[in-house]
Design a protein around this motif. Structure first.
Motif, mmCIF file in Angstrom:
data_model
loop_
_atom_site.group_PDB
_atom_site.id
_atom_site.type_symbol
_atom_site.label_atom_id
_atom_site.label_comp_id
_atom_site.label_asym_id
_atom_site.label_seq_id
_atom_site.Cartn_x
_atom_site.Cartn_y
_atom_site.Cartn_z
ATOM 1 N N VAL A 117 4.056 7.005 3.491
ATOM 2 C CA VAL A 117 3.747 6.579 2.769
ATOM 3 C C VAL A 117 5.922 5.921 3.322
ATOM 4 O O VAL A 117 6.408 4.678 3.793
ATOM 5 N N ALA A 118 6.230 7.228 3.493
ATOM 6 C CA ALA A 118 7.716 6.478 4.169
ATOM 7 C C ALA A 118 7.869 6.003 5.600
ATOM 8 O O ALA A 118 8.917 5.466 5.472
ATOM 9 N N ALA A 119 6.845 6.521 6.192
ATOM 10 C CA ALA A 119 7.136 6.373 7.194
ATOM 11 C C ALA A 119 6.905 4.850 7.899
ATOM 12 O O ALA A 119 7.578 4.342 8.329
ATOM 13 N N PHE A 120 5.923 4.465 6.835
ATOM 14 C CA PHE A 120 5.897 2.996 6.519
ATOM 15 C C PHE A 120 7.398 2.542 6.424
ATOM 16 O O PHE A 120 7.920 1.442 7.237
ATOM 17 N N TRP A 326 8.718 -5.420 0.034
ATOM 18 C CA TRP A 326 7.292 -5.687 0.156
ATOM 19 C C TRP A 326 6.302 -6.442 -0.231
ATOM 20 O O TRP A 326 5.978 -7.238 -0.691
ATOM 21 N N ALA A 327 6.236 -5.534 -1.399
ATOM 22 C CA ALA A 327 5.255 -6.056 -2.127
ATOM 23 C C ALA A 327 5.661 -6.864 -3.277
ATOM 24 O O ALA A 327 4.441 -7.534 -3.605
ATOM 25 N N SER A 328 6.749 -7.254 -3.228
ATOM 26 C CA SER A 328 7.438 -8.573 -4.784
ATOM 27 C C SER A 328 7.152 -9.787 -3.411
ATOM 28 O O SER A 328 6.345 -10.875 -3.757
ATOM 29 N N LEU A 329 6.769 -10.059 -2.285
ATOM 30 C CA LEU A 329 6.352 -11.026 -1.403
ATOM 31 C C LEU A 329 4.628 -10.720 -1.078
ATOM 32 O O LEU A 329 3.965 -12.317 -0.807
ATOM 33 N N THR A 330 3.958 -9.953 -1.642
ATOM 34 C CA THR A 330 2.152 -10.205 -1.155
ATOM 35 C C THR A 330 1.070 -9.193 -2.757
ATOM 36 O O THR A 330 0.531 -9.402 -1.900
ATOM 37 N N PHE A 331 2.216 -9.080 -3.320
ATOM 38 C CA PHE A 331 1.154 -8.966 -4.210
ATOM 39 C C PHE A 331 0.200 -9.497 -4.868
ATOM 40 O O PHE A 331 -0.963 -8.987 -5.109
ATOM 41 N N THR A 332 0.552 -10.954 -5.094
ATOM 42 C CA THR A 332 -0.599 -11.351 -5.665
ATOM 43 C C THR A 332 -1.564 -11.878 -4.740
ATOM 44 O O THR A 332 -2.561 -11.725 -5.008
ATOM 45 N N LYS A 333 -1.520 -11.677 -3.554
ATOM 46 C CA LYS A 333 -2.194 -11.744 -2.630
ATOM 47 C C LYS A 333 -3.096 -9.994 -2.341
ATOM 48 O O LYS A 333 -4.978 -10.459 -2.809
ATOM 49 N N THR A 512 -10.308 5.310 -0.048
ATOM 50 C CA THR A 512 -9.261 5.297 -1.459
ATOM 51 C C THR A 512 -7.945 3.967 -0.521
ATOM 52 O O THR A 512 -7.215 3.541 0.139
ATOM 53 N N LEU A 513 -6.817 4.825 -1.454
ATOM 54 C CA LEU A 513 -5.818 3.820 -1.252
ATOM 55 C C LEU A 513 -4.411 4.983 -0.537
ATOM 56 O O LEU A 513 -3.861 3.748 0.569
ATOM 57 N N ALA A 514 -5.412 5.529 -0.010
ATOM 58 C CA ALA A 514 -4.555 6.250 0.980
ATOM 59 C C ALA A 514 -4.716 6.217 2.496
ATOM 60 O O ALA A 514 -4.464 5.115 3.490
ATOM 61 N N THR A 515 -6.417 5.517 2.502
ATOM 62 C CA THR A 515 -6.963 5.077 3.968
ATOM 63 C C THR A 515 -7.015 3.653 4.237
ATOM 64 O O THR A 515 -5.935 2.892 5.100
ATOM 65 N N THR A 516 -6.661 3.004 2.808
ATOM 66 C CA THR A 516 -6.177 1.348 3.391
ATOM 67 C C THR A 516 -5.185 1.159 2.778
ATOM 68 O O THR A 516 -4.449 0.765 4.538
ATOM 69 N N ALA A 517 -4.322 1.873 2.435
ATOM 70 C CA ALA A 517 -2.830 1.793 2.909
ATOM 71 C C ALA A 517 -2.171 2.230 4.097
ATOM 72 O O ALA A 517 -1.781 1.501 4.951
ATOM 73 N N PHE A 518 -2.523 2.556 4.704
ATOM 74 C CA PHE A 518 -2.968 3.230 6.171
ATOM 75 C C PHE A 518 -3.361 2.941 7.093
ATOM 76 O O PHE A 518 -3.480 2.286 7.696
ATOM 77 N N GLY A 519 -4.434 2.090 6.869
ATOM 78 C CA GLY A 519 -5.428 1.622 7.668
ATOM 79 C C GLY A 519 -4.299 0.016 8.275
ATOM 80 O O GLY A 519 -4.535 -0.582 8.980
ATOM 81 N N GLU A 523 -2.476 -2.109 11.777
ATOM 82 C CA GLU A 523 -3.043 -3.242 11.663
ATOM 83 C C GLU A 523 -1.693 -3.431 12.138
ATOM 84 O O GLU A 523 -1.702 -5.215 12.302
ATOM 85 N N GLY A 524 -0.292 -3.397 11.533
ATOM 86 C CA GLY A 524 0.941 -4.383 11.471
ATOM 87 C C GLY A 524 0.754 -4.772 9.778
ATOM 88 O O GLY A 524 2.476 -5.899 10.400
ATOM 89 N N ARG A 525 0.480 -4.811 8.984
ATOM 90 C CA ARG A 525 0.494 -5.340 7.838
ATOM 91 C C ARG A 525 1.118 -4.767 7.042
ATOM 92 O O ARG A 525 0.546 -4.336 5.802
ATOM 93 N N MET A 526 2.421 -4.840 7.509
ATOM 94 C CA MET A 526 2.933 -3.368 6.231
ATOM 95 C C MET A 526 3.486 -3.979 5.366
ATOM 96 O O MET A 526 3.383 -3.337 4.524
ATOM 97 N N GLN A 527 3.062 -5.273 4.811
ATOM 98 C CA GLN A 527 3.760 -6.047 3.736
ATOM 99 C C GLN A 527 2.619 -5.638 2.850
ATOM 100 O O GLN A 527 2.601 -4.871 1.504
ATOM 101 N N GLU A 528 1.876 -5.715 3.602
ATOM 102 C CA GLU A 528 0.373 -6.032 2.339
ATOM 103 C C GLU A 528 0.370 -3.731 2.391
ATOM 104 O O GLU A 528 0.059 -3.911 0.534
ATOM 105 N N CYS A 529 0.300 -3.444 2.662
ATOM 106 C CA CYS A 529 0.166 -2.372 3.156
ATOM 107 C C CYS A 529 0.462 -1.626 1.614
ATOM 108 O O CYS A 529 0.764 -0.793 1.038
ATOM 109 N N SER A 530 1.975 -2.105 1.290
ATOM 110 C CA SER A 530 3.303 -1.560 0.472
ATOM 111 C C SER A 530 2.253 -1.101 -1.333
ATOM 112 O O SER A 530 2.906 -0.967 -1.864
ATOM 113 N N VAL A 531 1.372 -2.498 -1.491
ATOM 114 C CA VAL A 531 0.843 -2.604 -2.630
ATOM 115 C C VAL A 531 -0.028 -0.989 -3.012
ATOM 116 O O VAL A 531 0.432 -0.540 -4.238
ATOM 117 N N PRO A 532 -1.061 -0.696 -2.693
ATOM 118 C CA PRO A 532 -1.507 1.067 -2.576
ATOM 119 C C PRO A 532 -0.602 1.425 -2.526
ATOM 120 O O PRO A 532 -0.841 2.794 -3.451
#
Length: 556
Positions: A117-120, A326-333, A512-519, A523-532
């Motif tokens: 997560v820190a690497a993200f 990042w989460a403020s931009l994508t958390f609703t989605k 899990t939250l870990a595998t979802t955030a990593f996935g 895929e380059g969806r850095m803003q979406e990975c911020s929520v998990p």
């Protein structure tokens, strides 16, 4: 035949006398569970002698790079952690300055942030440096450009890992400093040592065992890391396992690589323990007064504040700020997706496994108290060695073991004409792998807490005719309930963050939250990975708050 019987009888009698009074529910249960845990580790060691079809290619083309990168990261992260944890632990333990109480617990909070997560959060910084690197290439040539790019990438990765992992060293060193007695420090001051001289010549040498213990945890976490090194493009030994198994399709070579990693870590830990075993640390018995904090002046207080806030900014403030942005931009989605199911998977898996691990750790520690037999102590210690193995190593071993069980089950079912049930792709495989990997996290503090329970209380309970089970529930557990709670929380936080082991062993369509955030990040969806990622941090932080409160009572 009679002669053989006469020779074997004395050996049998000696064996029977040695085990007299040591065979009961507690010792047998500990032995069987420890033996079960040791099976995957034994598979890894056996794999050292069975190379796969691509082993020659791995050795000639990539093994040197894997080893060199791992060594570079271990050395760099170790040095950075020493500067980010040890002075800060001394400052909050020995001095009074504005913000000290805040830093006592805040400097532990980066543990809630997984390395990936820190690497993200830091991943885009090398991209921002591209214009500078282009100018370097134009001015100094391609070789200096390549060297500069590698230094930037490796240096930033080392800083990210150190910023998240330094709390391991801070916790152990702070506890050591807090337990040092006033008499020792006063003797040094009487001999003319100033604050810095006292720290370097007295406090630091006395804290050496705690520092080495914390650095050992940091070393194992660096070797275990997969997510951060993958995103920064620094292939280490752990990523080599993924590339060899899933990239080349060579499970045997991956198993041999895993065995090499485990053997190197075991050797390092053994050498450190052997060296530390020859040292003796003693304190003066004339005073048991704890270390008193000296109040710093305005200038020194500002320096102390800056020294404490710097690692916190690297490991917590900047990653959290970036993820919140990042989460403020994508958390609703993101919240409209299956993230709640993934949260449930993570919480359920981590909570149930933490409870099971804590229960087994209590069993091992109490059996060691009842029977101080070398064989029981030895097998208990061996069963906790899984923490020294990277998660990918444990996952490879568990998959091999469960794959063998599945093959045997299919064969038996075919012979009987019935349907077989496969277990290698189930939650059971992940839970068992967690048990192998993280037993030491629960066992070490619980065993230490068990030693604080007065032995005379156990003896009094036995004299009164109470069974060992009643003694455990009425004496040991109530006295050490704080230690048990702290151990369970620490296991829970570690399980919540675990990535490489879960990536390999998870069943189909199980996230899990870990595998979802990593996935998502992959895929380059850095803003979406911020929520998990933020959910992992928040849940982990909620667990670390009571853990820090317990530590404060222990070191006060």
């Amino acid at each position: 035949m009679r002669a053989g019987s006469e020779i074997g009888r004395p050996l049998f009698n000696w064996f029977q006398r040695s085990l007299r009074g040591q065979i009961d529910f507690w010792s047998v249960s500990t032995f069987l569970i420890a033996l079960l845990i040791l099976v995957p580790l034994g598979v890894v060691l056996v794999g050292l002698f069975a190379g796969g079809p691509n082993w020659e290619h791995v050795v000639s083309a990539t093994l040197g790079t894997y080893v060199a990168n791992t060594v570079i990261l271990v050395v760099a992260v170790t040095v950075l952690c020493l500067f980010m944890a040890v002075p800060q632990a001394w400052l909050v333990s020995a001095f009074e300055f504005p913000g000290r109480r805040f830093f006592e617990w805040a400097l532990i909070m980066p543990l809630a942030i997984p390395t990936y997560v820190a690497a993200f959060a830091y991943f885009q910084i090398p991209e921002a440096a591209i214009p500078l690197l282009v100018k370097i290439r134009q001015s100094f040539g391609i070789e200096i450009y390549q060297w500069s790019e590698k230094v930037l990438r490796y240096g930033l990765l080392s800083l990210v890992l150190a910023g998240v992992l330094f709390p391991y060293l801070f916790i152990s060193t702070r506890a050591s400093f807090a337990q040092q007695r006033r008499a020792v420090i006063e003797v040094a001051q009487t001999l003319g040592r100033g604050p810095s001289g006292t720290f370097l010549t007295v406090a630091l040498p006395l804290a050496r065992p705690a520092i080495i213990a914390g650095l050992s945890l940091v070393l194992m976490e660096v070797v275990n890391d997969y997510g951060a090194v993958h995103f920064f493009g620094v292939p280490t030994l752990t990523e080599g396992i993924f590339r060899t198994w899933f990239g080349l399709g060579d499970r045997a070579s991956a198993l041999r690589l895993a065995g090499m990693i485990m053997m190197v870590i075991f050797i390092v830990l053994y050498l450190e323990n052997a060296q530390r075993g020859r040292a003796r640390y003693a304190e003066l018995a004339v005073s048991q007064s704890p270390l008193t904090r000296r109040r710093l002046g305005p200038f020194n207080s500002a320096l102390a504040f800056g020294a404490c806030v710097l690692p916190l900014a690297v490991g917590l403030i900047f990653p959290a700020w970036r993820l919140v942005s990042w989460a403020s931009l994508t958390f609703t989605k993101v919240l409209r997706t299956t993230v709640w199911d993934q949260l449930g998977h993570s919480l359920l898996l981590s909570l149930l496994t933490a409870i099971a691990l804590t229960g087994i750790a209590i069993l091992f520690a109490f059996a060691g108290r009842l029977h101080r037999a070398p064989w029981l102590h030895g097998i208990s210690r061996l069963a906790t060695l899984g923490y020294a193995a990277p998660g990918a190593v444990v996952a490879v071993a568990v998959m091999v073991v469960f794959g063998g069980i599945d093959s045997a089950a299919v064969a038996i079912a075919g012979w009987l004409g019935t349907e077989s049930f496969l277990i290698s792709g189930t939650i059971l495989a992940i839970g068992f792998a967690y048990l192998v990997r993280f037993l030491a996290v629960a066992f070490q503090p619980i065993r230490a807490g068990m030693t604080k329970v007065c032995g005379s209380l156990d003896e009094a309970s036995r004299v009164l005719g109470k069974a060992p089970l009643a003694t455990l529930f009425r004496i040991n557990l109530p006295i050490m309930r704080g230690t048990i709670f702290a151990a369970a929380i620490l296991v829970f936080v570690d399980l919540l963050k675990e990535l490489p082991l879960t990536l390999i062993l998870r069943p189909a369509n199980f996230e899990t939250l870990a595998t979802t955030a990593f996935g998502l990040a992959k895929e380059g969806r850095m803003q979406e990975c911020s929520v998990p990622s933020l959910i992992i941090i928040l849940v982990g932080a909620l667990g670390l708050v009571p853990l820090n409160r317990f530590m404060g009572h222990q070191t006060a």
